[in-house]
Design a protein around this motif. Sequence first.
Motif, PDB file in Angstrom:
ATOM      1  N   LYS A 106      30.566  45.474  54.759  1.00 40.33           N
ATOM      2  CA  LYS A 106      31.676  45.274  56.122  1.00 40.33           C
ATOM      3  C   LYS A 106      32.386  43.928  55.485  1.00 40.33           C
ATOM      4  CE  LYS A 106      30.754  47.630  59.448  1.00 40.33           C
ATOM      5  NZ  LYS A 106      31.642  48.824  59.640  1.00 40.33           N
ATOM      6  N   ASP A 107      31.893  43.284  54.606  1.00 34.79           N
ATOM      7  CA  ASP A 107      32.665  41.859  53.872  1.00 34.79           C
ATOM      8  C   ASP A 107      33.694  42.536  52.632  1.00 34.79           C
ATOM      9  OD1 ASP A 107      31.432  40.343  55.599  1.00 34.79           O
ATOM     10  OD2 ASP A 107      29.818  40.052  54.115  1.00 34.79           O
ATOM     11  N   TRP A 108      33.961  43.806  52.667  1.00 29.35           N
ATOM     12  CA  TRP A 108      34.836  44.444  51.508  1.00 29.35           C
ATOM     13  C   TRP A 108      36.145  44.466  51.986  1.00 29.35           C
ATOM     14  CZ3 TRP A 108      31.601  49.334  49.944  1.00 29.35           C
ATOM     15  CH2 TRP A 108      30.494  48.764  49.306  1.00 29.35           C
ATOM     16  N   GLN A 109      37.108  44.015  50.976  1.00 27.84           N
ATOM     17  CA  GLN A 109      38.336  44.679  51.105  1.00 27.84           C
ATOM     18  C   GLN A 109      38.492  45.986  50.558  1.00 27.84           C
ATOM     19  OE1 GLN A 109      41.808  42.105  50.135  1.00 27.84           O
ATOM     20  NE2 GLN A 109      43.008  43.905  50.275  1.00 27.84           N
TER      21      GLN A 109
ATOM     22  N   GLU B 267      18.013  56.717  52.323  1.00 28.44           N
ATOM     23  CA  GLU B 267      17.437  55.895  51.270  1.00 28.44           C
ATOM     24  C   GLU B 267      18.098  55.364  50.234  1.00 28.44           C
ATOM     25  OE1 GLU B 267      13.341  56.821  51.567  1.00 28.44           O
ATOM     26  OE2 GLU B 267      13.164  56.971  53.676  1.00 28.44           O
ATOM     27  N   ARG B 268      18.531  56.468  49.483  1.00 25.24           N
ATOM     28  CA  ARG B 268      19.042  56.374  48.121  1.00 25.24           C
ATOM     29  C   ARG B 268      20.241  55.663  48.006  1.00 25.24           C
ATOM     30  NH1 ARG B 268      18.357  62.117  46.241  1.00 25.24           N
ATOM     31  NH2 ARG B 268      19.844  61.551  44.477  1.00 25.24           N
ATOM     32  N   ILE B 269      21.053  56.099  48.941  1.00 22.43           N
ATOM     33  CA  ILE B 269      22.482  55.394  49.043  1.00 22.43           C
ATOM     34  C   ILE B 269      22.374  53.719  49.342  1.00 22.43           C
ATOM     35  CG2 ILE B 269      24.267  55.315  50.506  1.00 22.43           C
ATOM     36  CD1 ILE B 269      24.581  58.383  50.578  1.00 22.43           C
ATOM     37  N   ARG B 270      21.430  53.654  50.460  1.00 20.21           N
ATOM     38  CA  ARG B 270      21.255  52.162  50.683  1.00 20.21           C
ATOM     39  C   ARG B 270      20.630  51.375  49.493  1.00 20.21           C
ATOM     40  NH1 ARG B 270      21.860  50.989  56.388  1.00 20.21           N
ATOM     41  NH2 ARG B 270      22.150  52.780  57.558  1.00 20.21           N
ATOM     42  N   ALA B 271      19.614  52.053  48.955  1.00 22.13           N
ATOM     43  CA  ALA B 271      19.191  51.209  47.841  1.00 22.13           C
ATOM     44  C   ALA B 271      20.058  50.964  46.610  1.00 22.13           C
ATOM     45  CB  ALA B 271      18.202  52.066  47.134  1.00 22.13           C
ATOM     46  N   LEU B 272      21.095  51.887  46.404  1.00 19.85           N
ATOM     47  CA  LEU B 272      22.036  51.991  45.267  1.00 19.85           C
ATOM     48  C   LEU B 272      23.377  51.091  45.948  1.00 19.85           C
ATOM     49  CD1 LEU B 272      21.906  55.225  43.733  1.00 19.85           C
ATOM     50  CD2 LEU B 272      21.541  53.056  42.634  1.00 19.85           C
ATOM     51  N   LEU B 273      23.466  50.973  47.169  1.00 24.94           N
ATOM     52  CA  LEU B 273      24.532  50.046  47.504  1.00 24.94           C
ATOM     53  C   LEU B 273      24.001  48.679  47.402  1.00 24.94           C
ATOM     54  CD1 LEU B 273      27.115  49.564  49.240  1.00 24.94           C
ATOM     55  CD2 LEU B 273      25.708  49.864  51.358  1.00 24.94           C
ATOM     56  N   GLU B 274      22.836  48.282  47.762  1.00 23.02           N
ATOM     57  CA  GLU B 274      22.335  46.973  47.374  1.00 23.02           C
ATOM     58  C   GLU B 274      22.458  46.594  45.999  1.00 23.02           C
ATOM     59  OE1 GLU B 274      18.323  46.034  48.751  1.00 23.02           O
ATOM     60  OE2 GLU B 274      18.598  47.269  50.607  1.00 23.02           O
ATOM     61  N   ARG B 275      22.397  47.430  44.989  1.00 24.19           N
ATOM     62  CA  ARG B 275      22.404  47.210  43.734  1.00 24.19           C
ATOM     63  C   ARG B 275      24.042  46.922  43.320  1.00 24.19           C
ATOM     64  NH1 ARG B 275      20.929  50.985  38.731  1.00 24.19           N
ATOM     65  NH2 ARG B 275      21.316  49.507  37.084  1.00 24.19           N
ATOM     66  N   PHE B 276      24.868  47.835  43.871  1.00 30.59           N
ATOM     67  CA  PHE B 276      26.146  47.654  43.728  1.00 30.59           C
ATOM     68  C   PHE B 276      26.689  46.351  44.274  1.00 30.59           C
ATOM     69  CE2 PHE B 276      30.817  48.670  45.387  1.00 30.59           C
ATOM     70  CZ  PHE B 276      31.335  49.067  44.145  1.00 30.59           C
ATOM     71  N   VAL B 277      26.277  45.894  45.417  1.00 30.34           N
ATOM     72  CA  VAL B 277      26.700  44.706  46.112  1.00 30.34           C
ATOM     73  C   VAL B 277      26.487  43.346  45.069  1.00 30.34           C
ATOM     74  CG1 VAL B 277      26.360  42.979  47.706  1.00 30.34           C
ATOM     75  CG2 VAL B 277      26.783  45.474  48.306  1.00 30.34           C
TER      76      VAL B 277
END
Length: 180
Positions: free
Chosen positions: A31-34, A160-170
């Motif tokens: 949500k904080d992304w442009q 779960e995989r998407i959320r885990a990798l999203l955290e890593r991306f962030v």
Amino acid sequence: MARIVTISGSPSPSSRTKAVVEYIKNLPAAKDWQADSIDVRELPPEDLVHARFDSPAVQNTVRLLKQAEGVIIATPVYKASYAGLLKAYLDLLPQDVLSGKVVWPIAVGGTLAHLLVIDYALKPVLYALGAQHVLSGVYIEDRWIRRHQEKILLESEAEERIRALLERFVRNLTRSNQRR
């Protein structure tokens, strides 16, 4: 606020690949992304087929990519490789366009037999475009993606995989921003 670009490389108008990208963009961590989006299927086909590097549409996407700090690139898997439409687009990009970006590759395919398409087909091209920081990709079987009343639903394993990798991306975007 991080500036990211999503690239959907699917030629299909009802693409599960694009649905996954939209799903990610709607998660709270995003949500904080442009966020700008490049839907390769919407680029003029003649620009891709005739390799028009100077096409205004292609140059607009290059501008978006150069301004981005992170890139999420998603592709369907066809015949054990990423989409040809995506390849035609990537061939038009400048050699260093992904330099300094955090890149997260995603592939959607019909079977786990194509699991290594990210490592053996897509990542080499991303490195050729100057990427130095390519995260582990996520491979999602298309049967794990459903639409229900305008909403994207993922099977729990994929979610779960998407959320885990999203955290890593962030986290990597944050580190990248701190170094600038």
